[in-house]
Design an enzyme around this catalytic site. Structure first.
Site, mmCIF file in Angstrom:
data_model
loop_
_atom_site.group_PDB
_atom_site.id
_atom_site.type_symbol
_atom_site.label_atom_id
_atom_site.label_comp_id
_atom_site.label_asym_id
_atom_site.label_seq_id
_atom_site.Cartn_x
_atom_site.Cartn_y
_atom_site.Cartn_z
ATOM 1 N N HIS A 206 0.807 -1.220 0.000
ATOM 2 C CA HIS A 206 0.000 0.000 0.000
ATOM 3 C C HIS A 206 0.838 1.268 0.000
ATOM 4 O O HIS A 206 0.347 2.351 0.293
ATOM 5 C CB HIS A 206 -0.961 -0.017 1.195
ATOM 6 C CG HIS A 206 -1.923 -1.154 1.141
ATOM 7 N ND1 HIS A 206 -2.546 -1.672 2.251
ATOM 8 C CD2 HIS A 206 -2.377 -1.889 0.090
ATOM 9 C CE1 HIS A 206 -3.333 -2.680 1.896
ATOM 10 N NE2 HIS A 206 -3.247 -2.828 0.594
ATOM 11 N N CYS A 217 10.209 8.114 -15.192
ATOM 12 C CA CYS A 217 11.319 7.152 -15.154
ATOM 13 C C CYS A 217 11.180 6.141 -14.027
ATOM 14 O O CYS A 217 12.017 5.240 -13.889
ATOM 15 C CB CYS A 217 12.656 7.888 -15.045
ATOM 16 S SG CYS A 217 12.974 8.657 -13.424
ATOM 17 N N CYS A 252 11.053 15.492 -10.998
ATOM 18 C CA CYS A 252 12.092 14.467 -10.863
ATOM 19 C C CYS A 252 13.476 15.111 -10.946
ATOM 20 O O CYS A 252 13.706 16.031 -11.735
ATOM 21 C CB CYS A 252 11.929 13.429 -11.967
ATOM 22 S SG CYS A 252 13.123 12.069 -11.859
ATOM 23 N N THR A 295 -2.699 -8.398 11.625
ATOM 24 C CA THR A 295 -3.643 -8.195 10.528
ATOM 25 C C THR A 295 -4.876 -9.071 10.713
ATOM 26 O O THR A 295 -4.767 -10.204 11.184
ATOM 27 C CB THR A 295 -2.990 -8.501 9.163
ATOM 28 O OG1 THR A 295 -3.996 -8.492 8.140
ATOM 29 C CG2 THR A 295 -2.286 -9.859 9.164
ATOM 30 N N ASN A 318 -2.749 -11.859 16.247
ATOM 31 C CA ASN A 318 -3.409 -10.567 16.371
ATOM 32 C C ASN A 318 -4.458 -10.706 17.467
ATOM 33 O O ASN A 318 -4.536 -11.739 18.125
ATOM 34 C CB ASN A 318 -4.015 -10.111 15.030
ATOM 35 C CG ASN A 318 -5.308 -10.830 14.699
ATOM 36 O OD1 ASN A 318 -5.562 -11.929 15.183
ATOM 37 N ND2 ASN A 318 -6.130 -10.218 13.862
#
Length: 385
Positions: A206, A217, A252, A295, A318
């Site tokens: 993410h 590039c 850039c 998670t 978790n």
């Protein structure tokens, strides 16, 4: 003398709740004062409550049985049903220690172990989670259904002030030792990179709030400050998938490249970066052990990665139930349950502290833990602006 807590069930028969015991923490909506008469649970004003595991099971059973020995009003039944959806479980210390030894043994015998991490490994750094009992999405859903809470505990933080947790550092050590080959993360807080994980051994699905990329590039620039904090200014292009802008307003710096820089954050609606996803898939397909830490495994397509290995063991730690819990019992593609993994409920830092005791010698463990302050000083230098 060990500190103890009081179970929130009014007629709790089990006495003090010790930190070493298994426990359940929940949160629900609070009804108006006129509907709180005769409640069987001592709910805090925030809607939170703490139970022995057995007492919580008894309370939950009472929601479907009017003749149960915990007589619940209709309002309290609704409160408990809401709390059940995001209940957080913590295994007793003995259970954690037993599983830590098994996990350490699995790591030592694995040929290609990987880790899959979520928001839960960063909560002790000061970031709130999303689906916990007080998580961001949980509170939003609760507000839509039951109205705004009278209390709030929303955490405010700056990414620059965050430091790697015990779990981040343990994973870095396991990477150094060659016991973990790759980390797939759903987090964008930059703490894996700050802890020292090489970019080649990390797939940040993410994005990373400290990274910019060139739209021409594809160069990646890593900053000491979050690019989200920069002022964009001017007219910027809107992303066609998330309807936000990824552009940071800078150009850039690669010689001869006319490109513009974007943040790397994957927002709702965005597709995952193909090269990041493919690296994650490549490691997931050849793994024989997956450590899922912090998670709920509910975000797709990311959650499908943990079962891509042909014959692999699955470890999950978790506070909440996940749709993959049953896989821990038999492993992925393992005949006759020979791939039995491990399921631990509770904080990842607590588990990883026990795991590392079985990975390192006593002297190495003391030296590694003792160097925490030195590492914190190094992290601070990397976040200086």
């Amino acid at each position: 003398m060990e500190v103890s807590y009081k179970c929130s069930l009014h007629r709790c028969p089990l006495g003090p709740l010790l930190p070493s015991m298994g426990r359940v923490e929940v949160k629900t909506f609070m009804p108006p004062l006129e509907h709180r008469t005769g409640l069987q649970v001592n709910w805090q004003e925030s809607g939170e409550a703490l139970f022995h595991e057995a007492c919580w099971r008894k309370v939950v059973s009472g929601t479907s049985n009017s003749m149960h020995d915990v007589p619940l009003s209709n309002v309290e039944r609704e409160m408990i049903k809401e709390a059940y959806n995001t209940a957080e479980y913590h295994n007793a210390d003995e259970k954690v220690k037993v599983e830590a030894k098994r996990i350490a043994d699995m790591l030592k015998s694995a040929k290609h172990a990987i880790a899959f991490t979520g928001a839960g490994i960063s909560t002790s750094a000061g970031i709130g989670d999303f689906r916990g009992k007080s998580g961001q999405w949980t509170e939003m859903d609760r507000t839509k259904t039951y109205g705004a809470s009278r209390t709030t505990n929303k955490k405010r933080f700056s990414y620059e002030e965050l430091r790697p947790t015990y779990t981040h550092e343990a994973l870095h050590k396991l990477i150094q030792l060659g016991l973990v080959k790759h980390i797939i993360s759903q987090n964008c807080d930059g703490l894996h990179r700050l802890s020292g994980i090489p970019a080649a051994q990390l797939s940040e699905l993410h994005g990373n709030t400290f990274h910019e990329k060139c739209d021409t590039c594809n160069a990646i620039i890593e900053h000491p400050q979050s690019v989200r904090t920069y002022s964009v200014g001017g007219s910027v292009k809107q992303c066609p998938t998330c309807r936000l802008t990824h552009y940071t307003g800078r150009k850039c710096r690669q010689r001869g490249c006319p490109g513009s820089l974007q943040n790397t954050i994957i927002n709702f609606g965005d597709n995952l970066e193909e090269h990041v996803l493919q690296t994650a898939i490549s490691n997931a397909e050849k793994t024989d052990l997956v450590l899922c830490l912090g998670t709920t495994l509910r975000v797709s397509p990311a959650n499908s990665l943990v079962t891509m290995g042909k014959f692999s063991q699955l470890v999950i730690c978790n506070r909440q139930e996940t749709p993959m819990d049953h896989v821990c019992e038999a492993g992925v593609g393992q005949p006759g349950g020979s791939g039995h993994g491990s399921r631990v409920y509770g904080d990842c830092d607590r588990l990883m502290a026990e795991v590392m005791k079985y990975i390192l010698s006593q002297e190495d463990f003391r030296n590694w833990e003792g160097a925490r302050d030195q590492r914190l000083a190094e992290y601070a230098k990397l976040r200086q602006i």
